[in-house]
Write a protein that holds these residues in place. Structure first.
Motif, PDB file in Angstrom:
ATOM      1  N   LEU A 199     -13.889   2.195   7.933  1.00 34.15           N
ATOM      2  CA  LEU A 199     -13.729   2.781   6.606  1.00 34.15           C
ATOM      3  C   LEU A 199     -13.008   1.824   5.663  1.00 34.15           C
ATOM      4  CD1 LEU A 199     -12.782   6.474   7.522  1.00 34.15           C
ATOM      5  CD2 LEU A 199     -14.982   5.615   6.691  1.00 34.15           C
ATOM      6  N   GLU A 200     -12.076   1.051   6.210  1.00 34.31           N
ATOM      7  CA  GLU A 200     -11.377   0.057   5.391  1.00 34.31           C
ATOM      8  C   GLU A 200     -12.354  -0.988   4.852  1.00 34.31           C
ATOM      9  OE1 GLU A 200      -7.980  -3.429   5.936  1.00 34.31           O
ATOM     10  OE2 GLU A 200      -8.201  -1.855   7.460  1.00 34.31           O
ATOM     11  N   ILE A 201     -13.247  -1.463   5.715  1.00 29.98           N
ATOM     12  CA  ILE A 201     -14.249  -2.441   5.284  1.00 29.98           C
ATOM     13  C   ILE A 201     -15.228  -1.805   4.305  1.00 29.98           C
ATOM     14  CG2 ILE A 201     -16.158  -3.888   6.073  1.00 29.98           C
ATOM     15  CD1 ILE A 201     -14.638  -4.205   8.724  1.00 29.98           C
ATOM     16  N   GLU A 202     -15.601  -0.560   4.594  1.00 30.78           N
ATOM     17  CA  GLU A 202     -16.555   0.156   3.737  1.00 30.78           C
ATOM     18  C   GLU A 202     -16.007   0.364   2.336  1.00 30.78           C
ATOM     19  OE1 GLU A 202     -18.434   4.642   3.551  1.00 30.78           O
ATOM     20  OE2 GLU A 202     -18.048   3.754   5.519  1.00 30.78           O
ATOM     21  N   SER A 203     -14.698   0.576   2.221  1.00 31.76           N
ATOM     22  CA  SER A 203     -14.113   0.816   0.890  1.00 31.76           C
ATOM     23  C   SER A 203     -14.190  -0.431   0.012  1.00 31.76           C
ATOM     24  CB  SER A 203     -12.653   1.249   1.042  1.00 31.76           C
ATOM     25  OG  SER A 203     -11.867   0.187   1.546  1.00 31.76           O
ATOM     26  N   GLY A 204     -14.134  -1.616   0.638  1.00 39.19           N
ATOM     27  CA  GLY A 204     -14.208  -2.863  -0.121  1.00 39.19           C
ATOM     28  C   GLY A 204     -13.035  -3.094  -1.035  1.00 39.19           C
ATOM     29  N   LYS A 205     -11.891  -2.481  -0.706  1.00 41.67           N
ATOM     30  CA  LYS A 205     -10.717  -2.581  -1.574  1.00 41.67           C
ATOM     31  C   LYS A 205      -9.705  -3.574  -1.016  1.00 41.67           C
ATOM     32  CE  LYS A 205     -11.039   2.293  -2.945  1.00 41.67           C
ATOM     33  NZ  LYS A 205     -10.330   3.593  -2.944  1.00 41.67           N
ATOM     34  N   ASN A 206      -8.904  -4.085  -1.914  1.00 38.21           N
ATOM     35  CA  ASN A 206      -7.745  -4.873  -1.508  1.00 38.21           C
ATOM     36  C   ASN A 206      -6.603  -3.884  -1.282  1.00 38.21           C
ATOM     37  OD1 ASN A 206      -5.890  -6.876  -1.006  1.00 38.21           O
ATOM     38  ND2 ASN A 206      -5.574  -7.372  -3.173  1.00 38.21           N
ATOM     39  N   LEU A 207      -6.508  -3.393  -0.063  1.00 35.05           N
ATOM     40  CA  LEU A 207      -5.650  -2.253   0.211  1.00 35.05           C
ATOM     41  C   LEU A 207      -4.169  -2.600   0.169  1.00 35.05           C
ATOM     42  CD1 LEU A 207      -7.472  -0.412   3.144  1.00 35.05           C
ATOM     43  CD2 LEU A 207      -7.439   0.177   0.726  1.00 35.05           C
ATOM     44  N   GLU A 208      -3.422  -1.621  -0.351  1.00 35.99           N
ATOM     45  CA  GLU A 208      -1.975  -1.677  -0.308  1.00 35.99           C
ATOM     46  C   GLU A 208      -1.399  -0.480   0.446  1.00 35.99           C
ATOM     47  OE1 GLU A 208      -0.579  -1.928  -4.291  1.00 35.99           O
ATOM     48  OE2 GLU A 208      -1.499  -3.890  -4.677  1.00 35.99           O
ATOM     49  N   GLN A 209      -2.156   0.611   0.475  1.00 35.47           N
ATOM     50  CA  GLN A 209      -1.721   1.811   1.189  1.00 35.47           C
ATOM     51  C   GLN A 209      -2.914   2.469   1.882  1.00 35.47           C
ATOM     52  OE1 GLN A 209      -1.240   1.914  -2.340  1.00 35.47           O
ATOM     53  NE2 GLN A 209       0.817   1.005  -2.326  1.00 35.47           N
ATOM     54  N   VAL A 210      -2.648   3.059   3.032  1.00 37.50           N
ATOM     55  CA  VAL A 210      -3.609   3.922   3.722  1.00 37.50           C
ATOM     56  C   VAL A 210      -2.940   5.269   3.925  1.00 37.50           C
ATOM     57  CG1 VAL A 210      -4.865   4.349   5.866  1.00 37.50           C
ATOM     58  CG2 VAL A 210      -4.837   2.061   4.889  1.00 37.50           C
ATOM     59  N   ILE A 211      -3.527   6.295   3.334  1.00 36.62           N
ATOM     60  CA  ILE A 211      -2.989   7.651   3.480  1.00 36.62           C
ATOM     61  C   ILE A 211      -3.810   8.367   4.547  1.00 36.62           C
ATOM     62  CG2 ILE A 211      -2.585   9.857   2.339  1.00 36.62           C
ATOM     63  CD1 ILE A 211      -2.247   8.368  -0.278  1.00 36.62           C
ATOM     64  N   LEU A 228      -0.401   4.595  18.008  1.00 37.98           N
ATOM     65  CA  LEU A 228      -0.063   4.792  16.598  1.00 37.98           C
ATOM     66  C   LEU A 228       0.947   3.752  16.130  1.00 37.98           C
ATOM     67  CD1 LEU A 228       0.186   8.693  16.453  1.00 37.98           C
ATOM     68  CD2 LEU A 228      -1.636   7.247  15.540  1.00 37.98           C
ATOM     69  N   LYS A 229       1.864   3.362  17.021  1.00 38.31           N
ATOM     70  CA  LYS A 229       2.834   2.318  16.683  1.00 38.31           C
ATOM     71  C   LYS A 229       2.111   0.989  16.423  1.00 38.31           C
ATOM     72  CE  LYS A 229       6.923  -0.030  18.588  1.00 38.31           C
ATOM     73  NZ  LYS A 229       6.318  -1.368  18.779  1.00 38.31           N
ATOM     74  N   GLU A 234       0.012  -3.103  12.745  1.00 33.71           N
ATOM     75  CA  GLU A 234      -1.120  -3.911  12.285  1.00 33.71           C
ATOM     76  C   GLU A 234      -1.297  -3.798  10.777  1.00 33.71           C
ATOM     77  OE1 GLU A 234      -4.544  -2.736  14.469  1.00 33.71           O
ATOM     78  OE2 GLU A 234      -3.807  -3.497  16.389  1.00 33.71           O
ATOM     79  N   TYR A 235      -1.187  -2.571  10.261  1.00 32.35           N
ATOM     80  CA  TYR A 235      -1.314  -2.389   8.823  1.00 32.35           C
ATOM     81  C   TYR A 235      -0.167  -3.071   8.077  1.00 32.35           C
ATOM     82  CZ  TYR A 235      -5.232   0.911   8.783  1.00 32.35           C
ATOM     83  OH  TYR A 235      -6.474   1.474   8.880  1.00 32.35           O
ATOM     84  N   GLU A 236       1.054  -2.895   8.595  1.00 30.48           N
ATOM     85  CA  GLU A 236       2.215  -3.493   7.918  1.00 30.48           C
ATOM     86  C   GLU A 236       2.176  -5.015   7.935  1.00 30.48           C
ATOM     87  OE1 GLU A 236       5.592  -1.788   9.785  1.00 30.48           O
ATOM     88  OE2 GLU A 236       5.497   0.086   8.635  1.00 30.48           O
ATOM     89  N   SER A 237       1.624  -5.579   9.028  1.00 30.17           N
ATOM     90  CA  SER A 237       1.512  -7.044   9.084  1.00 30.17           C
ATOM     91  C   SER A 237       0.547  -7.564   8.026  1.00 30.17           C
ATOM     92  CB  SER A 237       1.046  -7.484  10.468  1.00 30.17           C
ATOM     93  OG  SER A 237      -0.263  -6.991  10.741  1.00 30.17           O
ATOM     94  N   GLY A 238      -0.388  -6.709   7.609  1.00 34.76           N
ATOM     95  CA  GLY A 238      -1.318  -7.090   6.550  1.00 34.76           C
ATOM     96  C   GLY A 238      -0.853  -6.653   5.179  1.00 34.76           C
ATOM     97  N   GLY A 239       0.398  -6.184   5.080  1.00 31.93           N
ATOM     98  CA  GLY A 239       0.938  -5.763   3.795  1.00 31.93           C
ATOM     99  C   GLY A 239       0.447  -4.407   3.341  1.00 31.93           C
ATOM    100  N   ILE A 240       0.042  -3.563   4.290  1.00 31.87           N
ATOM    101  CA  ILE A 240      -0.491  -2.241   3.969  1.00 31.87           C
ATOM    102  C   ILE A 240       0.463  -1.181   4.500  1.00 31.87           C
ATOM    103  CG2 ILE A 240      -2.426  -0.650   4.262  1.00 31.87           C
ATOM    104  CD1 ILE A 240      -4.211  -3.088   4.752  1.00 31.87           C
ATOM    105  N   ASP A 241       0.887  -0.269   3.633  1.00 32.08           N
ATOM    106  CA  ASP A 241       1.761   0.830   4.036  1.00 32.08           C
ATOM    107  C   ASP A 241       0.929   1.973   4.603  1.00 32.08           C
ATOM    108  OD1 ASP A 241       4.035  -0.484   3.179  1.00 32.08           O
ATOM    109  OD2 ASP A 241       3.853   0.297   1.133  1.00 32.08           O
ATOM    110  N   VAL A 242       1.430   2.599   5.667  1.00 28.59           N
ATOM    111  CA  VAL A 242       0.778   3.761   6.267  1.00 28.59           C
ATOM    112  C   VAL A 242       1.548   5.006   5.864  1.00 28.59           C
ATOM    113  CG1 VAL A 242       0.052   4.882   8.398  1.00 28.59           C
ATOM    114  CG2 VAL A 242      -0.043   2.397   8.201  1.00 28.59           C
ATOM    115  N   ILE A 243       0.835   5.972   5.289  1.00 29.86           N
ATOM    116  CA  ILE A 243       1.446   7.208   4.811  1.00 29.86           C
ATOM    117  C   ILE A 243       0.743   8.385   5.472  1.00 29.86           C
ATOM    118  CG2 ILE A 243       1.865   8.658   2.771  1.00 29.86           C
ATOM    119  CD1 ILE A 243       1.828   6.050   1.119  1.00 29.86           C
ATOM    120  N   PHE A 244       1.518   9.344   5.942  1.00 30.37           N
ATOM    121  CA  PHE A 244       0.975  10.554   6.557  1.00 30.37           C
ATOM    122  C   PHE A 244       1.222  11.750   5.644  1.00 30.37           C
ATOM    123  CE2 PHE A 244       1.159   7.870  10.249  1.00 30.37           C
ATOM    124  CZ  PHE A 244       0.129   8.334  11.074  1.00 30.37           C
TER     125      PHE A 244
END
Length: 291
Positions: A199-211, A228-229, A234-244
């Motif tokens: 889905l991340e690839i499909e969005s084609g966005k320069n992601l900063e957050q994943v909710i 989950l850890k 993995e997301y944080e290493s790419g500069g992407i915040d994970v939000i629940f």
């Protein structure tokens, strides 16, 4: 495929308890084991039997027949009894239910037909056993490959829905919102990670957050903590915040006890998607003012 009276409720557990207790007591007296009879049910249904008194009437008639009419029916072939049962069984077959399943969910129609054919060809116990095994396989397959979709906000509302069903949904520039509709355990974690990457690839966005909308997650196994850890790291290493968002109480408790909430960050949990998105927009506004 069996026709049921919608006004009659059957307590399956009580029925099995009664049969088991009867067999336990009967074993002390060398009695025949008791069990349900599909053929007797079919005959009773054809004869419009309404209560269990019909079984008592049948037992009395069988006793009288054995005592006084045995010499008259002794030489009748078993095919005569088979004919009676075959004549009664079609009345229990509900073709409308088969048509309904074919229309609504073909997978369940196939399961029903396989169980039905197996029961006719191999016997009731084997047929039902095959049906149960196939049902378990379907349940395991469904839980191993849960429904994971990307969400978008419906125009002029605060509701977020599946973008495949609602392509008019609005999305954020640097944020993707994903909903997981299943409890998480060791079998579906790999699929979840693969689907999120897809889905991340499909969005084609320069992601900063994943909710991650967790409203559909009813339970989380303790063994999923490591997965989950890893996903969060993995997301944080790419500069992407994970939000629940929408995490239910029992699931949140597991997150706390396992230390996963501290890893993700208590501030990364929101009551719903709208609050999470609003919070992100407020942060961006504050950053722009600072600049």
């Amino acid at each position: 495929m069996v026709r049921r009276n919608p006004d009659y409720k059957v307590e399956s557990n009580q029925e099995l308890f009664s049969i088991g207790l009867a067999n336990m007591v009967g074993s002390v007296f060398n009695a025949y084991p008791v069990a349900g009879s599909f053929s007797r049910t079919a005959v009773n249904d054809t004869n419009k039997a309404k209560t269990s008194i019909s079984l008592l009437v049948s037992a009395v008639l069988v006793l009288l027949t054995v005592l006084f009419l045995t010499h008259l029916i002794y030489y009748l072939p078993q095919k005569v009894l088979a004919a009676i049962i075959i004549t009664a069984v079609p009345g229990l077959v509900e073709l409308g239910e088969a048509r309904f399943l074919w229309k609504v969910r073909k997978r369940e129609f196939v399961l029903m037909m396989v169980t039905f054919i197996a029961t006719l060809g191999l016997g009731i116990l084997v047929g039902i056993g095959i049906g149960v095994l196939i049902s378990l396989a379907i349940v395991i397959h469904r839980s191993s490959y849960p429904n994971i979709v990307m969400l978008g906000r419906l125009p002029d509302t605060e509701h977020y829905r599946d973008l495949e069903r609602h392509p008019e949904g609005l999305t954020q520039t640097h944020t993707t919102i994903v909903r997981i509709d299943a409890s998480l355990y060791f079998a579906n974690i790999p699929y979840m990670k693969e689907k999120l990457e897809e889905l991340e690839i499909e969005s084609g966005k320069n992601l900063e957050q994943v909710i991650i909308d967790a409203i559909g997650i009813n339970e989380v196994e303790a063994s999923t903590r490591h997965a989950l850890k890893e996903l969060t790291e993995e997301y944080e290493s790419g500069g992407i915040d994970v939000i629940f968002t929408g995490v239910k109480g029992p699931v949140r408790d597991i997150f706390k006890r396992s230390g996963l909430e501290d890893i993700i960050g208590p501030s990364q949990f929101y009551l719903n998607i709208t609050r999470a998105v609003d919070s992100l927009e407020e942060e961006k506004e504050e950053e722009s003012h600072l600049v």
